[in-house]
Design a protein around this motif. Structure first.
Motif, mmCIF file in Angstrom:
data_model
loop_
_atom_site.group_PDB
_atom_site.id
_atom_site.type_symbol
_atom_site.label_atom_id
_atom_site.label_comp_id
_atom_site.label_asym_id
_atom_site.label_seq_id
_atom_site.Cartn_x
_atom_site.Cartn_y
_atom_site.Cartn_z
ATOM 1 N N ASP A 4 46.826 -12.495 10.829
ATOM 2 C CA ASP A 4 48.101 -13.176 10.597
ATOM 3 C C ASP A 4 48.024 -14.135 9.416
ATOM 4 O OD1 ASP A 4 49.250 -11.860 12.726
ATOM 5 O OD2 ASP A 4 48.698 -13.413 14.170
ATOM 6 N N GLU A 5 46.889 -14.770 9.257
ATOM 7 C CA GLU A 5 46.731 -15.768 8.200
ATOM 8 C C GLU A 5 46.759 -15.119 6.814
ATOM 9 O OE1 GLU A 5 43.780 -19.288 8.375
ATOM 10 O OE2 GLU A 5 42.781 -17.794 7.124
ATOM 11 N N LYS A 6 47.364 -15.818 5.863
ATOM 12 C CA LYS A 6 47.407 -15.331 4.488
ATOM 13 C C LYS A 6 46.488 -16.196 3.624
ATOM 14 C CE LYS A 6 50.435 -14.753 0.474
ATOM 15 N NZ LYS A 6 49.471 -15.461 -0.410
ATOM 16 N N PRO A 7 45.514 -15.590 2.949
ATOM 17 C CA PRO A 7 44.621 -16.378 2.102
ATOM 18 C C PRO A 7 45.288 -16.759 0.781
ATOM 19 C CG PRO A 7 44.074 -14.055 1.909
ATOM 20 C CD PRO A 7 45.168 -14.154 2.946
ATOM 21 N N ASP A 8 44.813 -17.844 0.183
ATOM 22 C CA ASP A 8 45.238 -18.217 -1.169
ATOM 23 C C ASP A 8 44.344 -17.559 -2.216
ATOM 24 O OD1 ASP A 8 47.328 -20.146 -0.437
ATOM 25 O OD2 ASP A 8 45.659 -21.331 0.361
ATOM 26 N N ILE A 9 43.045 -17.528 -1.918
ATOM 27 C CA ILE A 9 42.061 -16.967 -2.844
ATOM 28 C C ILE A 9 41.105 -16.063 -2.075
ATOM 29 C CG2 ILE A 9 40.107 -17.492 -4.389
ATOM 30 C CD1 ILE A 9 41.558 -20.045 -5.176
ATOM 31 N N VAL A 10 40.830 -14.888 -2.631
ATOM 32 C CA VAL A 10 39.874 -13.950 -2.045
ATOM 33 C C VAL A 10 38.733 -13.759 -3.037
ATOM 34 C CG1 VAL A 10 39.475 -11.599 -1.236
ATOM 35 C CG2 VAL A 10 41.645 -12.757 -0.706
ATOM 36 N N VAL A 11 37.509 -13.910 -2.547
ATOM 37 C CA VAL A 11 36.316 -13.700 -3.370
ATOM 38 C C VAL A 11 35.633 -12.411 -2.916
ATOM 39 C CG1 VAL A 11 34.091 -14.620 -4.114
ATOM 40 C CG2 VAL A 11 35.995 -16.193 -3.614
ATOM 41 N N GLY A 12 35.499 -11.464 -3.824
ATOM 42 C CA GLY A 12 34.758 -10.239 -3.543
ATOM 43 C C GLY A 12 33.405 -10.322 -4.207
ATOM 44 N N ALA A 27 32.820 -5.820 -3.166
ATOM 45 C CA ALA A 27 33.671 -6.519 -4.130
ATOM 46 C C ALA A 27 35.039 -5.855 -4.233
ATOM 47 C CB ALA A 27 32.989 -6.548 -5.496
ATOM 48 N N TYR A 28 35.054 -4.529 -4.189
ATOM 49 C CA TYR A 28 36.311 -3.782 -4.300
ATOM 50 C C TYR A 28 37.205 -4.055 -3.088
ATOM 51 C CZ TYR A 28 39.536 0.104 -5.113
ATOM 52 O OH TYR A 28 40.659 0.856 -5.331
ATOM 53 N N VAL A 29 36.595 -4.182 -1.917
ATOM 54 C CA VAL A 29 37.373 -4.522 -0.721
ATOM 55 C C VAL A 29 38.046 -5.877 -0.910
ATOM 56 C CG1 VAL A 29 37.168 -5.220 1.707
ATOM 57 C CG2 VAL A 29 36.096 -3.117 0.924
ATOM 58 N N GLY A 30 37.326 -6.823 -1.509
ATOM 59 C CA GLY A 30 37.931 -8.125 -1.790
ATOM 60 C C GLY A 30 39.174 -7.981 -2.645
ATOM 61 N N TYR A 31 39.104 -7.130 -3.664
ATOM 62 C CA TYR A 31 40.273 -6.901 -4.513
ATOM 63 C C TYR A 31 41.418 -6.282 -3.713
ATOM 64 C CZ TYR A 31 43.463 -4.251 -7.405
ATOM 65 O OH TYR A 31 44.609 -3.709 -7.930
ATOM 66 N N LEU A 32 41.133 -5.265 -2.908
ATOM 67 C CA LEU A 32 42.186 -4.590 -2.132
ATOM 68 C C LEU A 32 42.875 -5.568 -1.183
ATOM 69 C CD1 LEU A 32 40.484 -1.181 -1.204
ATOM 70 C CD2 LEU A 32 42.253 -1.588 -2.941
ATOM 71 N N VAL A 33 42.076 -6.427 -0.545
ATOM 72 C CA VAL A 33 42.654 -7.407 0.378
ATOM 73 C C VAL A 33 43.513 -8.409 -0.386
ATOM 74 C CG1 VAL A 33 42.122 -9.306 1.967
ATOM 75 C CG2 VAL A 33 40.857 -7.148 2.116
ATOM 76 N N SER A 34 43.045 -8.852 -1.542
ATOM 77 C CA SER A 34 43.829 -9.810 -2.333
ATOM 78 C C SER A 34 45.159 -9.201 -2.770
ATOM 79 C CB SER A 34 43.036 -10.256 -3.564
ATOM 80 O OG SER A 34 42.945 -9.225 -4.533
ATOM 81 N N LYS A 35 45.142 -7.934 -3.105
ATOM 82 C CA LYS A 35 46.376 -7.269 -3.530
ATOM 83 C C LYS A 35 47.353 -7.144 -2.368
ATOM 84 C CE LYS A 35 48.082 -3.079 -5.815
ATOM 85 N NZ LYS A 35 47.727 -1.745 -6.351
ATOM 86 N N LYS A 36 46.825 -6.745 -1.209
ATOM 87 C CA LYS A 36 47.693 -6.574 -0.039
ATOM 88 C C LYS A 36 48.271 -7.904 0.430
ATOM 89 C CE LYS A 36 47.860 -4.628 4.631
ATOM 90 N NZ LYS A 36 49.062 -3.815 4.339
ATOM 91 N N ARG A 37 47.449 -8.970 0.350
ATOM 92 C CA ARG A 37 47.891 -10.271 0.856
ATOM 93 C C ARG A 37 48.477 -11.164 -0.239
ATOM 94 N NH1 ARG A 37 45.971 -10.323 6.173
ATOM 95 N NH2 ARG A 37 47.701 -11.763 6.409
ATOM 96 N N LYS A 38 48.604 -10.589 -1.463
ATOM 97 C CA LYS A 38 49.198 -11.324 -2.592
ATOM 98 C C LYS A 38 48.473 -12.658 -2.843
ATOM 99 C CE LYS A 38 53.813 -9.266 -2.257
ATOM 100 N NZ LYS A 38 53.410 -8.182 -1.357
ATOM 101 N N ALA A 39 47.143 -12.552 -2.933
ATOM 102 C CA ALA A 39 46.300 -13.725 -3.160
ATOM 103 C C ALA A 39 45.585 -13.592 -4.509
ATOM 104 C CB ALA A 39 45.265 -13.854 -2.037
#
Length: 412
Positions: A103-111, A119-131
């Motif tokens: 439920d929580e939305k991150p501000d910054i994702v570090v991959g 690292a690529y998963v970090g990017y995918l999560v940041s894109k999905k969560r608009k971080a």
């Protein structure tokens, strides 16, 4: 801020291995930020399941020092084979699914590039969560694989890894590097210098003051050899760690009847072979021990004379070095014997030990045979002073926090 970190091999307290993100997250949490670390429950250093043994759960959340670790169940492995690849794939797919449902939305994702998929998963999560996405390049893949001789630069895998690296450079707001000269590595790829953030490994100085007691077996080894120079190595026992050099030096010193003892603490794919070699060559001046919890390491180092850091000769080190164990040694006021053909290392800058650049085994044997405990103590004090100033997680976390807040402010 809400910060999510994807590091397959991150560890928490009471475990063995590198504590970079745990130490960093603890500092950020103390400043009021909410940090989550997504890591495998299978410990890469100890090669064992630590958090979800005999459990059917896909993951478990545990809170340490104000931060959350999301321990994700992944299949075990013992060496660098197809089972380790399965472990990487399992972590990556499961980490994404778990993060996507939160439920929580991150501000910054570090991959963190302990391997490209993490690292690529970090990017995918940041894109999905608009971080905001930060790409942390730990080992300069794929260049490390080429320079260590694991694959040739014409291997199709290298082209694929290079494409992922360039993709992550382009998509990230910041590229974090651990080596001082690696800023040049990234800018040589066409990335603007202002985008690159040098954030080396560091040390939690408070850990030095609350070290846990050592296991009785280790205490006995140290007690028996208390009048000798005890040279210690802590960490992974793999090919890249070049530990045969230590056994070569042990053979030279045993023949010379020198009052020097070697203690190698850790695990890895080469350990069984190294132990067999030690037995076959009758190296009674060498002990191998199992990995110790990070909290025990200061007590261990405090009873040793010098820390060992042999590196395999490789062009990749021209970009610099930042091993956790180096700063553990220095933070424990332990001088370092660094075996590598490098200039401008932290050991030199601190005047906190020896840099042996060629004939590693002979050079190490000579250093240990001629060093006095007094000289080693003085070098150790200089080493400690250097890391207090340059590699303290308290100041390093402030540097990262400042950049993160600046990037978030730019979005508003």
């Amino acid at each position: 801020m809400k910060i999510w970190i994807f590091n397959h091999y991150a560890i928490g307290p009471g475990s063995s291995g590198g504590t970079r993100h745990y130490d960093l997250a603890k500092q950020l949490a103390a400043k009021g930020h909410k940090v989550k670390i997504f890591a495998s429950s299978f410990n890469h250093q100890a090669l064992k399941e630590e958090h979800l043994a005999d459990s059917n759960r896909l993951y478990v959340t545990k809170n340490y020092d104000g931060m959350d670790f999301i321990w994700i169940k992944t299949p075990p492995y013992e060496r660098n084979d197809i089972r380790r690849v399965r472990n990487m794939i399992a972590y990556s797919t499961r980490a994404y699914r778990i993060a996507a449902k939160m439920d929580e939305k991150p501000d910054i994702v570090v991959g963190s590039l302990v391997h490209p998929l993490a690292a690529y998963v970090g990017y995918l999560v940041s894109k999905k969560r608009k971080a905001i996405f930060y790409f942390e390049e730990r080992d300069l893949w794929p260049q490390t694989l080429i320079d260590l001789g694991k694959v040739t630069k014409r291997n199709p895998v290298i082209y694929g890894l290079a494409s992922i690296e360039k993709f992550l450079y382009r998509k990230s707001k910041r590229v974090i590097v651990l080596f001082d000269k690696a800023v040049g590595y990234v800018t040589n790829k066409g990335i603007e210098k202002d985008k690159v953030l040098y954030l080396p490994n560091g040390i939690d100085l408070s850990r030095m003051d609350r070290a846990q007691e050592l296991p009785e077996r280790v205490q006995n080894i140290l007690s028996i050899n208390k009048n000798k120079i005890v040279a210690v190595y802590t960490g992974s026992h793999g090919k890249a760690n070049n530990l045969d050099v230590i056994l070569d030096a042990a053979g030279i010193l045993k023949a010379a009847k020198a009052p020097v003892h070697f203690l190698l603490v850790g695990n890895g794919p080469e350990k069984k072979r190294l132990m067999k070699r030690q037995q076959e060559e009758g190296l009674s001046n060498v002990n191998f021990e199992d990995p110790l919890p990070k909290e025990c390491i200061p007590a261990l180092l405090g009873k040793c004379s010098i820390g060992l850091l042999p590196l395999k000769d490789s062009p990749v080190f021209k970009w610099g070095i930042s091993p956790n164990k180096l700063f553990d040694y220095m933070g424990a006021s332990l001088p370092v014997a660094l075996l590598c053909d490098l200039e401008g290392t932290p050991v030199e800058k601190a005047e906190g030990g020896y840099v042996i650049r060629n004939n590693f085994a002979d050079g190490l044997a000579s250093v240990l045979n001629n060093a006095s405990k007094d000289e080693l103590r003085q070098m150790g004090m200089k080493a400690r002073g250097y890391v207090e100033k340059e590699h303290n997680w308290s100041s390093l976390s402030e540097k990262l926090e400042k950049i993160m807040l600046q990037d978030l402010k730019g979005l508003r």
